[in-house]
Design a protein around this motif. Sequence first.
Motif, mmCIF file in Angstrom:
data_model
loop_
_atom_site.group_PDB
_atom_site.id
_atom_site.type_symbol
_atom_site.label_atom_id
_atom_site.label_comp_id
_atom_site.label_asym_id
_atom_site.label_seq_id
_atom_site.Cartn_x
_atom_site.Cartn_y
_atom_site.Cartn_z
ATOM 1 N N SER A 91 33.799 -12.394 -30.762
ATOM 2 C CA SER A 91 34.584 -13.430 -30.100
ATOM 3 C C SER A 91 33.864 -14.776 -30.179
ATOM 4 N N LYS A 92 34.628 -15.845 -30.010
ATOM 5 C CA LYS A 92 34.057 -17.184 -30.061
ATOM 6 C C LYS A 92 32.987 -17.354 -28.988
ATOM 7 N N GLU A 93 33.263 -16.837 -27.786
ATOM 8 C CA GLU A 93 32.325 -16.970 -26.673
ATOM 9 C C GLU A 93 31.007 -16.258 -26.965
ATOM 10 N N ALA A 94 31.119 -15.034 -27.498
ATOM 11 C CA ALA A 94 29.917 -14.258 -27.814
ATOM 12 C C ALA A 94 29.114 -14.931 -28.917
ATOM 13 N N GLY A 106 17.845 -7.651 -33.576
ATOM 14 C CA GLY A 106 18.915 -7.137 -32.728
ATOM 15 C C GLY A 106 18.989 -5.623 -32.771
ATOM 16 N N GLN A 107 18.814 -5.038 -33.956
ATOM 17 C CA GLN A 107 18.836 -3.579 -34.068
ATOM 18 C C GLN A 107 17.663 -2.966 -33.301
ATOM 19 N N MET A 108 16.524 -3.645 -33.334
ATOM 20 C CA MET A 108 15.354 -3.143 -32.613
ATOM 21 C C MET A 108 15.603 -3.109 -31.103
ATOM 22 N N TYR A 109 16.444 -4.033 -30.617
ATOM 23 C CA TYR A 109 16.749 -4.054 -29.189
ATOM 24 C C TYR A 109 17.330 -2.724 -28.724
ATOM 25 N N VAL A 110 18.008 -2.020 -29.631
ATOM 26 C CA VAL A 110 18.637 -0.744 -29.292
ATOM 27 C C VAL A 110 17.774 0.437 -29.732
ATOM 28 N N ALA A 163 21.625 -5.052 -24.309
ATOM 29 C CA ALA A 163 20.917 -4.851 -25.580
ATOM 30 C C ALA A 163 21.904 -4.522 -26.704
ATOM 31 N N GLU A 164 22.846 -3.619 -26.444
ATOM 32 C CA GLU A 164 23.822 -3.254 -27.474
ATOM 33 C C GLU A 164 24.733 -4.436 -27.801
ATOM 34 N N PHE A 165 25.141 -5.170 -26.772
ATOM 35 C CA PHE A 165 25.994 -6.340 -26.992
ATOM 36 C C PHE A 165 25.273 -7.368 -27.863
ATOM 37 N N MET A 166 23.992 -7.616 -27.583
ATOM 38 C CA MET A 166 23.234 -8.573 -28.371
ATOM 39 C C MET A 166 23.062 -8.071 -29.790
ATOM 40 N N ARG A 167 22.764 -6.777 -29.953
ATOM 41 C CA ARG A 167 22.616 -6.195 -31.299
ATOM 42 C C ARG A 167 23.870 -6.432 -32.123
ATOM 43 N N ASP A 168 25.040 -6.130 -31.556
ATOM 44 C CA ASP A 168 26.291 -6.263 -32.294
ATOM 45 C C ASP A 168 26.619 -7.739 -32.564
ATOM 46 N N SER A 169 26.387 -8.588 -31.582
ATOM 47 C CA SER A 169 26.686 -10.018 -31.738
ATOM 48 C C SER A 169 25.760 -10.668 -32.757
ATOM 49 N N PHE A 191 26.800 -12.515 -36.244
ATOM 50 C CA PHE A 191 26.348 -13.873 -36.501
ATOM 51 C C PHE A 191 25.606 -13.962 -37.831
ATOM 52 N N ALA A 192 24.690 -13.025 -38.073
ATOM 53 C CA ALA A 192 23.896 -13.044 -39.308
ATOM 54 C C ALA A 192 24.788 -12.858 -40.534
ATOM 55 N N ASP A 193 25.727 -11.904 -40.465
ATOM 56 C CA ASP A 193 26.607 -11.638 -41.603
ATOM 57 C C ASP A 193 27.519 -12.823 -41.898
ATOM 58 N N ARG A 194 28.057 -13.422 -40.847
ATOM 59 C CA ARG A 194 28.948 -14.577 -41.047
ATOM 60 C C ARG A 194 28.195 -15.775 -41.607
ATOM 61 N N THR A 195 27.003 -16.007 -41.081
ATOM 62 C CA THR A 195 26.239 -17.182 -41.489
ATOM 63 C C THR A 195 25.684 -17.023 -42.893
ATOM 64 N N ASN A 196 25.448 -15.786 -43.305
ATOM 65 C CA ASN A 196 24.914 -15.503 -44.647
ATOM 66 C C ASN A 196 25.933 -15.714 -45.738
#
Length: 246
Positions: free
Chosen positions: A180-183, A209-213, A230-236, A240-245
């Motif tokens: 989501s835009k907010e996340a 982010g994956q390490m957080y989980v 932690a899971e929310f941050m991992r997924d977000s 973010f990384a995939d979109r920005t890449n």
Amino acid sequence: MKIKEVADLVGISVRTLHHYDEIGLLIPEETTEAGYRIYSDENLETLQQILFFKELGFPLKKIKDIISSPSFDRYEALLMHRKMLLEKRRRLDRMIETVEKTMKYMKGDIYMSNKEKFEGFDFSQNPYEQEARERWGDEAVDKSEQKIGNMSKSEKKDFEERFNEIYRKLAAIRHTAPDSKEAQEGIKEWYDFLKTIGDYSLDAFKGLGQMYVDDERFTRNIDQFGEGLAEFMRDSMAVFADRTNK
């Protein structure tokens, strides 16, 4: 066995098994035309090794390097696991004994010296720092440490307040969709903040982010701000990384 059967047998999530496949850590014996992952007995033996190493605090990248090495010997590894787990149990037994003695001390039943109050504790190595060094190398970590070390007391205080503020903001929106835009606005703020203290690439950010989980030490500390953060941050962070890449 199908992936859901393996997840139920072992007690881990299907998402974790997907991640192990994606990073080449545990590739299923077969993937059907319909896309179903099928795991063999050999796959399960490898998964057991992965979880043994993970229990002992090894990062996933290091586990992959170890078990994919031509010189890897499973029986020898089991002997090492046993030795390390016995040492871990010995330390935990000492800590349990210290807890029990402290309870008696509080009741006035026994006397405890100051030294006895801390038996079993071992802070000789910072696990977070060591894991970061193994995952991303010394240079990025050293630069981050140097930047934080050079801060004045007021700057460090501002740094900590900003750190906690971002976590609280993310915790407040942790039930929204990661894409989501907010996340994504919230997680970009976290990425920009990390970039002020270290040279973190998008791949490193996603791995963090994956390490957080994957690492219960991170999960426990992050989820203090809100269960499931932690899971929310991992997924977000992955989105973010995939979109920005791109």
